[in-house]
Structures are given as C-alpha cells and as structure tokens.
Design a protein around this motif. Sequence first.
Motif, PDB file in Angstrom:
ATOM      1  N   THR A 122       0.678  -1.166   0.055  1.00 45.67           N
ATOM      2  CA  THR A 122      -0.066  -0.002   0.086  1.00 45.67           C
ATOM      3  C   THR A 122       0.651   1.178   0.185  1.00 45.67           C
ATOM      4  OG1 THR A 122      -0.210  -0.118   2.433  1.00 45.67           O
ATOM      5  CG2 THR A 122      -1.846  -1.066   1.117  1.00 45.67           C
ATOM      6  N   VAL A 123       2.442   1.060   0.008  1.00 46.52           N
ATOM      7  CA  VAL A 123       3.058   2.267   0.263  1.00 46.52           C
ATOM      8  C   VAL A 123       3.166   3.051  -1.131  1.00 46.52           C
ATOM      9  CG1 VAL A 123       5.227   1.096  -0.389  1.00 46.52           C
ATOM     10  CG2 VAL A 123       5.109   3.141   0.769  1.00 46.52           C
ATOM     11  N   PHE A 124       2.702   2.174  -2.304  1.00 48.47           N
ATOM     12  CA  PHE A 124       2.645   2.609  -3.463  1.00 48.47           C
ATOM     13  C   PHE A 124       1.138   3.147  -3.940  1.00 48.47           C
ATOM     14  CE2 PHE A 124       5.865  -0.796  -3.571  1.00 48.47           C
ATOM     15  CZ  PHE A 124       6.939  -0.117  -4.076  1.00 48.47           C
ATOM     16  N   LEU A 125       0.420   3.069  -2.955  1.00 46.19           N
ATOM     17  CA  LEU A 125      -0.826   3.795  -3.371  1.00 46.19           C
ATOM     18  C   LEU A 125      -1.086   5.139  -2.519  1.00 46.19           C
ATOM     19  CD1 LEU A 125      -3.027   0.485  -2.849  1.00 46.19           C
ATOM     20  CD2 LEU A 125      -2.577   1.905  -4.783  1.00 46.19           C
ATOM     21  N   ASP A 126      -1.559   6.129  -3.340  1.00 46.79           N
ATOM     22  CA  ASP A 126      -1.588   7.402  -2.971  1.00 46.79           C
ATOM     23  C   ASP A 126      -2.271   8.253  -3.922  1.00 46.79           C
ATOM     24  OD1 ASP A 126      -1.432  10.133  -2.305  1.00 46.79           O
ATOM     25  OD2 ASP A 126       0.406   9.833  -1.220  1.00 46.79           O
ATOM     26  N   SER A 127      -3.537   8.845  -3.386  1.00 45.45           N
ATOM     27  CA  SER A 127      -4.483   9.528  -4.522  1.00 45.45           C
ATOM     28  C   SER A 127      -3.662  10.778  -5.063  1.00 45.45           C
ATOM     29  CB  SER A 127      -5.633  10.066  -3.512  1.00 45.45           C
ATOM     30  OG  SER A 127      -5.358  10.921  -2.531  1.00 45.45           O
ATOM     31  N   ASP A 128      -2.682  11.024  -4.416  1.00 51.01           N
ATOM     32  CA  ASP A 128      -1.847  12.139  -5.080  1.00 51.01           C
ATOM     33  C   ASP A 128      -1.299  11.624  -6.438  1.00 51.01           C
ATOM     34  OD1 ASP A 128      -2.608  14.109  -3.120  1.00 51.01           O
ATOM     35  OD2 ASP A 128      -0.583  13.738  -1.961  1.00 51.01           O
ATOM     36  N   ASN A 129      -1.157  10.576  -6.563  1.00 51.16           N
ATOM     37  CA  ASN A 129      -0.568  10.100  -8.006  1.00 51.16           C
ATOM     38  C   ASN A 129      -1.502  10.134  -9.123  1.00 51.16           C
ATOM     39  OD1 ASN A 129       2.001   9.091  -6.720  1.00 51.16           O
ATOM     40  ND2 ASN A 129       0.628   6.931  -6.268  1.00 51.16           N
ATOM     41  N   PHE A 130      -2.739  10.571  -8.874  1.00 50.56           N
ATOM     42  CA  PHE A 130      -3.833  10.915  -9.991  1.00 50.56           C
ATOM     43  C   PHE A 130      -3.894  12.342 -10.263  1.00 50.56           C
ATOM     44  CE2 PHE A 130      -8.066  11.506 -11.500  1.00 50.56           C
ATOM     45  CZ  PHE A 130      -8.018  10.736 -12.685  1.00 50.56           C
ATOM     46  N   PRO A 131      -3.825  12.920 -11.482  1.00 45.12           N
ATOM     47  CA  PRO A 131      -4.102  14.257 -11.738  1.00 45.12           C
ATOM     48  C   PRO A 131      -5.389  14.537 -11.665  1.00 45.12           C
ATOM     49  CG  PRO A 131      -3.296  13.044 -13.752  1.00 45.12           C
ATOM     50  CD  PRO A 131      -3.260  12.099 -12.607  1.00 45.12           C
ATOM     51  N   ALA A 132      -6.122  14.831 -10.723  1.00 45.13           N
ATOM     52  CA  ALA A 132      -7.619  15.153 -10.716  1.00 45.13           C
ATOM     53  C   ALA A 132      -7.656  16.436 -11.405  1.00 45.13           C
ATOM     54  CB  ALA A 132      -7.917  15.098  -9.035  1.00 45.13           C
ATOM     55  N   GLY A 133      -9.109  16.694 -11.858  1.00 45.25           N
ATOM     56  CA  GLY A 133      -9.343  17.841 -12.384  1.00 45.25           C
ATOM     57  C   GLY A 133      -9.852  18.694 -11.627  1.00 45.25           C
ATOM     58  N   SER A 134     -10.316  18.452 -10.376  1.00 45.92           N
ATOM     59  CA  SER A 134     -10.577  19.452  -9.444  1.00 45.92           C
ATOM     60  C   SER A 134     -10.479  19.059  -7.710  1.00 45.92           C
ATOM     61  CB  SER A 134     -12.334  19.669  -9.551  1.00 45.92           C
ATOM     62  OG  SER A 134     -12.949  18.652  -9.133  1.00 45.92           O
ATOM     63  N   THR A 135     -10.609  19.903  -7.133  1.00 44.57           N
ATOM     64  CA  THR A 135     -10.235  19.598  -5.545  1.00 44.57           C
ATOM     65  C   THR A 135     -11.347  18.735  -5.228  1.00 44.57           C
ATOM     66  OG1 THR A 135      -9.320  21.806  -5.099  1.00 44.57           O
ATOM     67  CG2 THR A 135     -10.071  20.504  -3.460  1.00 44.57           C
ATOM     68  N   ALA A 136     -12.544  18.739  -5.616  1.00 46.79           N
ATOM     69  CA  ALA A 136     -13.684  17.855  -5.212  1.00 46.79           C
ATOM     70  C   ALA A 136     -13.287  16.448  -5.655  1.00 46.79           C
ATOM     71  CB  ALA A 136     -14.825  18.473  -5.664  1.00 46.79           C
ATOM     72  N   GLU A 137     -12.851  16.376  -6.811  1.00 46.09           N
ATOM     73  CA  GLU A 137     -12.404  15.072  -7.468  1.00 46.09           C
ATOM     74  C   GLU A 137     -11.384  14.502  -6.695  1.00 46.09           C
ATOM     75  OE1 GLU A 137     -11.181  12.840 -11.791  1.00 46.09           O
ATOM     76  OE2 GLU A 137     -10.988  15.131 -11.589  1.00 46.09           O
ATOM     77  N   ALA A 138     -10.488  15.217  -6.326  1.00 42.10           N
ATOM     78  CA  ALA A 138      -9.201  14.629  -5.489  1.00 42.10           C
ATOM     79  C   ALA A 138      -9.667  14.044  -4.281  1.00 42.10           C
ATOM     80  CB  ALA A 138      -8.107  15.586  -5.486  1.00 42.10           C
ATOM     81  N   ARG A 139     -10.563  14.766  -3.507  1.00 41.45           N
ATOM     82  CA  ARG A 139     -11.264  14.261  -2.023  1.00 41.45           C
ATOM     83  C   ARG A 139     -11.850  13.366  -2.213  1.00 41.45           C
ATOM     84  NH1 ARG A 139     -13.340  18.783  -1.133  1.00 41.45           N
ATOM     85  NH2 ARG A 139     -15.433  18.531  -1.790  1.00 41.45           N
ATOM     86  N   ILE A 140     -12.938  13.185  -3.302  1.00 40.65           N
ATOM     87  CA  ILE A 140     -13.615  11.986  -3.505  1.00 40.65           C
ATOM     88  C   ILE A 140     -12.602  10.669  -3.665  1.00 40.65           C
ATOM     89  CG2 ILE A 140     -15.074  10.682  -5.167  1.00 40.65           C
ATOM     90  CD1 ILE A 140     -16.446  13.428  -5.686  1.00 40.65           C
TER      91      ILE A 140
END
Length: 266
Positions: A2-20
């Motif tokens: 799980t050390v390789f899993l982080d939502s920051d690795n995805f270029p989300a289109g918005s703050t809301a998308e990143a939070r979800i």
Amino acid sequence: MTVFLDSDNFPAGSTAEARILANTLSDILKNDCDGNLFTTLARYQRMLADNGQRKQWPEINKKLETLFKCGTSEVINGPMIGIPVSIRDSDYFSDSTQLAGSERSVIAGIEWMATAWNASFADTGLWMGKTFEPVSRETVAEKTGNDAVMMAVYDKQNTRIGRNFFRQPPSPDLFQAIGLPALSKLWSLKDRPMSPETEGFDGDLLVQNLKKEKAIPYSKTGGYFLCNPGNSVVPEMNGKAVYQLNYRWPALGPAFPMTRLVDELV
C-alpha cells in the motif's frame, strides 16, 4: 504494497474530485484489504472470473480503477509473477463500435469479452507473468522502424523489452491441454531461455534475472513488448504517469489481440 498507493498519484481535475478519490481509496483499504492487498486482489479475481457474479463486476472494476489511479509508476527490471484479475472490453473493439454507430459505454457495459475470457482462460493458469530486460538503442530502432518518438524517449535506464511467461497447468483438463500448444503456434512462443547465451532473444538475458525466473514455473515465452515511462492513453486517467508496454510494433511479431494492445502498469 500500500506504500505505492496514494491519491496524489492521480492528476485530478478538481479539488472535489481529488477528495472523492482519496476517500474512495481509504474506504477500499479499510473495508476490503485486511492488511493484505494481495489477498484482496485474489478475492476480486475469483469474483471477476465467475460469470455467475456478473452483477458485482461493475463495483469490483470501479475499485480496481481506483487502485490503478492511485498507483505509482515505476520502472520494472527482471521477472514478475502475475495472475489475470480482470479483462474488460477496452479499446480492442472501438473500431467495430464506431462502425456500428454505438456508444462505447453501451458496448463496454455488455462485458462480453470478459464473459468469453472467463469461460476459457481465466482460471487455466496458462499465463504466469512477464519479464523486463535491458534493450539496446539499435534494437529499439529496428523494432520500431526508427520511429522518431520512440527514439526520442529511449533511455538505457528506463527503456525495456519484455516477454510473457506461459506454462502447461498441472493436471490440465481437455481445454487446458490444447491451450498452450495453440498459443505456442499462434504467438510463436519459444522455450524458456536457460542461459545468457541463448540465441533468439532481443533483450539482454542477465544472469540475475534468469536466476529469479527459476522460481516461476513456466516453459514457453513470447508476446513481446517495448516499454517506457509514459502517460496513460485511457481517457479517464487524465494523462496519469504509467509504465507503458506497447505490443503493437509489427517487428515484434504480435498476433491478435496484441496487435491492438498498449498495456499500462503502476
């Protein structure tokens, strides 16, 4: 893992998308993982290999999509063991879909390719993994027809040529018994190399990698690809960083469906 899993690795289109995405990943790790992601993936695989559980496929595939979005792109060296978890109708039949005048979502929703896969190869244990080997600039030029883009991104430290592992399963049933011979002919599989001096391979057969391969019970190898760090070609991935495997170059000798295949790893 799980050390390789982080939502920051995805270029989300918005703050809301990143939070979800962050919340969704947290829910998966909390409710599905029990501290062992491999066990979780194995459970997903059993569900996705069971045509009787088709109603649960969309939910499981969404969870796998979340894990992929949050995965870290890494250059891979040497062999890796693999098991088929899920196969979906992605871009293999996009041309057919356009000709039929249908929406991709409608065709993808049928998941008929997954159904056919599950009825045939999902649990046969034919595919055992891949290996990633150093490759010279000259070989990449030969395999790609001196493609300008590929030559521009070639990097001795990151560029690899790879091949897949296949085996005859123990105590095979009738279908399994004909599976490997059929694949060997269709995909021009070769016997596994036993030494660095084995001829007929385009990558560098390193002693340390061949030693690691001894732990993988495979007998045939093939299904070649070239790989580099890149950005995902899947629209919903928003150009996410991935390690990209391209099987499509004609000089690699791909057979359908690999003639249409660009694989992506995180």
